[in-house]
Design an enzyme around this catalytic site. Structure first.
Site, PDB file in Angstrom:
ATOM      1  N   ARG A 312       0.797  -1.237   0.000  1.00  0.00           N
ATOM      2  CA  ARG A 312       0.000   0.000   0.000  1.00  0.00           C
ATOM      3  C   ARG A 312       0.831   1.291   0.000  1.00  0.00           C
ATOM      4  O   ARG A 312       0.514   2.213  -0.754  1.00  0.00           O
ATOM      5  CB  ARG A 312      -1.001   0.005   1.159  1.00  0.00           C
ATOM      6  CG  ARG A 312      -1.961  -1.196   1.158  1.00  0.00           C
ATOM      7  CD  ARG A 312      -3.153  -1.035   2.092  1.00  0.00           C
ATOM      8  NE  ARG A 312      -4.083  -0.067   1.587  1.00  0.00           N
ATOM      9  CZ  ARG A 312      -4.183   1.164   2.025  1.00  0.00           C
ATOM     10  NH1 ARG A 312      -3.434   1.577   3.025  1.00  0.00           N
ATOM     11  NH2 ARG A 312      -5.038   1.980   1.471  1.00  0.00           N
ATOM     12  N   CYS A 342      15.197  -4.320  -3.778  1.00  0.00           N
ATOM     13  CA  CYS A 342      16.039  -3.470  -4.625  1.00  0.00           C
ATOM     14  C   CYS A 342      15.193  -2.558  -5.504  1.00  0.00           C
ATOM     15  O   CYS A 342      15.143  -2.717  -6.727  1.00  0.00           O
ATOM     16  CB  CYS A 342      16.930  -4.349  -5.488  1.00  0.00           C
ATOM     17  SG  CYS A 342      17.913  -5.409  -4.449  1.00  0.00           S
TER      18      CYS A 342
END
Ligand code: LLP
Length: 417
Positions: A312, A342
């Site tokens: 979210r 990453c």
């Protein structure tokens, strides 16, 4: 309101210290409170006590079968949007006659599965889908119970990704052509036209869009009844918001009051599809601080939960409170709380004023019970985290942590490699 609170400076889920869950189950993990889930469901349900109604919990918000079982045990039905959700609902013991099936892209096999199960109704989102349902029903020599999901073209004033009731959205049938389609559906021999439905968006923090939508639908409902189409169900969808931060959404009792008033001259059962308001504040994501890092610009708190566990913040810029498990007097810093993935978009909080924490400390990402685990993924080959249900001083692992073997279980290396 929820059941996560500090006792003697330590954060508990009901009567279980979160520290204990972290020690025994590990982090990250989702923790839900049964007392909160139960209270939220009952408050919503009881708010409509004076009118015939059915609460169809929207399973997409949190589809763990233990959560579904709990809510079904309180008398709830469910709103589903896929064959997978139907499977879960049946497995959890939901009565098929309390299941409504929404969504713009129901496949033939999903329609068949739902007809076989004997669900309460399909919320149909287009003419093409109406014909597909009719076709499958004809082949099965069954009558498919349907409602049309009408798009009332009202602005819910929420995040654009979670608005659904505007003309430009892909959802529902334009209210201006819905009558014509009702007349067509009423003539189709393998359909039983029983309801009308709308869902205008999620995380709504004011009541007026709901009332506007209902008034538009009411007009259509009455026109249809003049045409001899008498609908038994009016489904208002879900969408009532919750406080994540500074929002002050209406209480379900206020919501019920205006809906009951606006619908009082209709002779039908009201259906609601609440998701977030039932489960959102009933869950947290428990995570551990791995490292602290500073550069010339910023402080970073690197934790073991990431955007794959809770999407979210990255996806909607959503705000989730973050509380340390140990409550003590200490200075605040401003930091980004980030995960190990990453991607620069991998954050749980940005520029957040947060107590100065140490590596190894536990944090609770609050209000994570809705659209949390269900939206998680294995990105960066991270096993999905466990879910835990707390009930007073007990807890149960209602979904185990995935293993590395689970990650590759469905994969195969071709013979030629
Ligand atoms: N009914 C239908 C047809 C829906 O599409 C939805 C949610 C609901 C009910 C339940 O809405 P609620 O009461 O939870 O607002 N992933 C987003 C939310 C997407 C909502 C999708 N539809 C988020 O994390 O905010």
């Amino acid at each position: 309101m929820h059941n996560f609170s500090y006792k003697d400076g330590e954060l508990y889920a009901e009567d279980v210290p979160l520290q204990q869950i972290a020690a025994e189950v590990g982090t990250p993990c989702y923790v839900y409170s049964q007392a909160t889930l139960t209270r939220h469901f009952k408050v919503f349900d009881e708010a409509f006590a004076e009118v015939p109604h059915l609460i169809c919990y929207s399973v997409k918000a949190n589809s763990n079968i233990a959560v579904i079982r709990l809510l079904a045990g309180l008398g709830g039905g469910v709103d589903i949007v896929s064959g997978g959700e139907l499977f879960r609902a049946l497995k959890a013991g939901v009565s098929p006659q309390k299941i409504v099936f929404s969504g713009v892209g129901k496949t033939e096999s999903e329609i068949k599965m739902a007809l076989e199960a004997g669900i309460l109704m399909f919320n149909v989102e287009s003419e093409a889908e109406l014909e597909a349902i009719h076709q499958v029903a004809a082949e099965m020599k069954k009558k498919a119970p349907i409602a049309l999901r009408v798009n009332p073209d009202v602005d819910p004033k929420t995040h654009p990704y979670i608005s659904t009731g505007l003309k430009k959205n892909k959802f529902g049938i334009d209210i201006t052509v819905a009558k014509e389609l009702y007349l067509k559906a009423a003539q189709m021999p393998y359909l039983e036209v029983i309801g009308i439905d709308c869902h205008i968006g999620s995380q709504l923090t004011t009541l007026s869009p709901f009332v506007d939508a209902l008034n538009r639908i009411k007009k259509l409902y009455k026109e249809l009844s003049h045409e001899g189409i008498n609908l038994r169900y009016l489904d208002m969808g879900g969408g009532l918001g919750i406080p994540y931060h500074e929002e002050e959404p209406p209480h379900p009792i206020e919501y019920a009051k205006v809906i009951i008033e606006a619908a009082k001259d209709l002779q039908c059962t009201l259906i609601f599809e609440p998701g977030r308001v039932i489960v959102g504040n009933a869950g947290i994501l428990l995570t551990k601080v791995l490292y602290l890092k500073q550069n010339r610009e910023k402080n970073f708190i690197i934790v073991d939960a990431a955007m794959n566990d809770l999407a979210r913040p990255s996806l909607y810029g959503a705000y989730h409170d973050i509380w340390p498990i140990r409550q003590k007097e200490r200075p605040y810093i401003v930091a980004d709380v980030v995960g190990p993935i990453c991607e620069s978009g991998d954050f749980l909080a940005k520029d957040r004023k947060i107590p100065e924490v140490k590596s190894g400390e536990l944090l609770a990402v609050m209000s994570a019970g809705a659209y949390g685990f269900v939206m998680s993924s294995n990105y960066n080959s991270r096993p999905r985290v466990p879910e835990i249900l707390v009930n007073k001083n007990c807890y149960w692992v209602i979904r185990q942590r995935e293993t590395y073997e689970d990650l590759v279980r469905l994969e195969a290396i071709p013979d030629w490699l």
